[in-house]
Motif scaffolding. Structure first.
Motif, mmCIF file in Angstrom:
data_model
loop_
_atom_site.group_PDB
_atom_site.id
_atom_site.type_symbol
_atom_site.label_atom_id
_atom_site.label_comp_id
_atom_site.label_asym_id
_atom_site.label_seq_id
_atom_site.Cartn_x
_atom_site.Cartn_y
_atom_site.Cartn_z
ATOM 1 N N PHE B 47 0.851 -1.193 0.000
ATOM 2 C CA PHE B 47 0.000 0.000 0.000
ATOM 3 C C PHE B 47 0.883 1.237 0.000
ATOM 4 O O PHE B 47 1.739 1.381 0.870
ATOM 5 C CB PHE B 47 -0.868 0.047 1.267
ATOM 6 N N TYR B 48 0.640 2.104 -0.951
ATOM 7 C CA TYR B 48 1.353 3.387 -1.000
ATOM 8 C C TYR B 48 0.376 4.511 -0.658
ATOM 9 O O TYR B 48 -0.753 4.504 -1.138
ATOM 10 C CB TYR B 48 1.892 3.663 -2.411
ATOM 11 N N ARG B 49 0.831 5.456 0.132
ATOM 12 C CA ARG B 49 0.022 6.630 0.455
ATOM 13 C C ARG B 49 0.777 7.879 0.016
ATOM 14 O O ARG B 49 2.010 7.905 0.061
ATOM 15 C CB ARG B 49 -0.228 6.702 1.966
ATOM 16 N N GLU B 72 -4.573 6.406 -2.630
ATOM 17 C CA GLU B 72 -3.869 5.151 -2.344
ATOM 18 C C GLU B 72 -3.447 4.475 -3.656
ATOM 19 O O GLU B 72 -4.197 4.483 -4.615
ATOM 20 C CB GLU B 72 -4.831 4.238 -1.584
ATOM 21 N N LEU B 74 -1.792 0.719 -5.050
ATOM 22 C CA LEU B 74 -1.462 -0.649 -4.651
ATOM 23 C C LEU B 74 -0.326 -1.138 -5.529
ATOM 24 O O LEU B 74 -0.402 -1.045 -6.749
ATOM 25 C CB LEU B 74 -2.656 -1.586 -4.866
#
Lengths: 217, 225
Positions: B47-49, B72, B74
């Protein structure tokens, strides 16, 4: 990381440069036709403003995309002493929806350019890539077929070679040594430190063309 | 061309806590059907924020983002293609295929940060024309069980439509075999809408990445329920 030097040459001498490079490298030239899109992060995205380049290789029957991040140049006394620029480069191949992807995550198109010319890739102390290209701008967004030269009559020459933290000095020496062979036609220096065209290039080009090119060293 | 695949996740009965016994029973089931274990596998979802210049949104899922910033991303690293990396933008229905250097590009850009990694890992079974991968979903560096899932691959076909009937037949046999064990739940397949992502009927690794994202969504919904 990579070592890089750049220079410019008048289009009228490019054929002589090609002959010289062919002789020095002993490999056939490759056609270059790359649509380069430079994207920048939106106003509030990222810890710092960032820039990414998307390269679409149009020389292939099926265009292929590469994401390229060019890092900052190496600094310090060691970097000052060598005549090539050492910088970090990260590249990744990508599917053809990569532009939409970067728009989707908040990047904006800053500018685009079509680079047309040729390249030689060969091993010479390091894996060299020499590109000779003209930069072309598009009158309309993405209209690569209507691209016109940004600097008519002048082409950009770039030599790059991959390097690592433990060998960049050796690679830099190899690049510097190779630049000497091209010196009669053009000066190569760190990007941003352009030294202009070589005044004796005409005579050197004439000599090269009359002698039928250099021999493979 | 990759063979067609179908992902299923374990849906526990209401009020039943997930436990690793289910995984052992499912593996036993694969063996009772004649499957031969031939190795382990692991697929990861990252998960990238977004990171914002004022530093407010690095971890906050609930915080407001500017409209043009994805809330977000993925990242999917598939066990079968370690050289590839996929990034999914769910709101835009977009799956990007890149190579293994892509996470490094993201790291250099400093615009999105990898926050959580979930691993899907387990055993692989060969069963005639099928390959079964049964595994658990656990956070990186943790053994907290987040879900159980399986991947069914049918080697002879890469068309999703053509493989649908045989997948359904296999699924029926699987459910029947598993039912004998009276486990507190069942495996469910949730269709991913591939056409929304511009993917065709010919199966690709991008299809698998999408299926993992769908599967993860289902597992998280099941945990919340």
């Amino acid at each position: 990381m990579e070592c890089v030097v750049q220079g410019i040459i008048e289009t009228q001498h490019v054929e002589a440069l090609e002959v010289l490079l062919q002789g020095l490298s002993g490999v056939p030239k490759e056609r270059v036709r790359v649509h380069e899109l430079c994207l920048k992060s939106g106003p509030n995205l990222g810890v710092v403003p960032s820039e990414v380049r998307l390269l679409c290789d149009l020389a292939q029957p099926t265009p292929s995309w590469t994401i390229r991040h060019v890092g900052g140049a190496m600094r310090g006394a060691g970097a000052e002493q060598i005549s090539v620029l050492v910088r970090t480069i990260v590249e990744s191949k990508a599917s053809n929806n990569v532009l939409r992807y970067f728009y989707g995550i908040g990047y904006k198109l800053d500018h685009e350019v079509l680079k047309v010319g040729f390249a030689f890739r060969f091993q010479r102390g390091a894996q060299f890539t020499v590109t000779v290209t003209s930069a072309n701008k598009m009158p309309k967004l993405h209209a690569t077929d209507e691209a016109v030269a940004v600097t008519p009559g002048i082409q950009l020459v770039e030599i790059t070679a991959p390097a690592a933290a433990n060998n960049y000095n050796d690679v830099a020496s190899s690049v510097t040594a190779f630049c000497e062979y091209l010196a009669p036609l053009l000066h190569l220096s760190k990007p941003g430190n352009s030294t202009g065209i070589v005044l004796t290039a005409g005579a050197a080009a004439a000599s090269l063309m009359s002698s039928g090119g250099a021999k493979t060293l | 061309m990759p063979a067609a695949k179908c992902l299923m996740h374990w849906h526990p009965n209401p009020g039943v806590t997930l436990n690793s016994q289910i995984l052992a029973e499912a593996c036993g089931c694969a063996e009772s059907l004649g499957g031969t274990k031939d190795g382990r596998w692991k697929t990861s979802i990252i998960f990238y924020r977004p990171m914002t210049r004022d530093g407010t949104a690095a971890g906050g899922a609930q915080q407001q983002q500017p409209n043009d910033v994805a809330r977000e991303l993925l990242g999917v690293a598939l066990h079968e293609r370690p050289g590839l990396y996929f990034s999914i933008l769910r709101p835009q229905r977009l799956v990007l295929q890149a190579d293994a250097a892509f996470p490094l590009v993201m790291e250099k850009l400093q615009s999105y940060k990898a926050r959580v990694t979930l691993n899907f890992e387990g055993f692989q079974y060969q069963l005639g024309d099928f390959c079964l991968r049964i595994g658990k979903c656990v956070p990186n560096n943790s053994e907290t069980l987040r879900g159980i899932m399986m991947e069914v691959e049918y080697y002879p076909l890469s068309s999703i439509e053509k493989s649908r009937a045989i997948m359904e037949d296999f699924f029926d046999i699987w459910q029947e075999t598993l039912a004998k064990k009276s486990l507190p739940g069942r495996f469910i397949h949730v269709e991913s809408n591939f056409s929304d992502y511009g993917l065709s009927d010919n199966y690709s690794f991008q299809h698998t990445a999408i299926q993992y994202a769908t599967c993860l969504q289902q597992l998280m919904a099941a945990v919340r329920a």
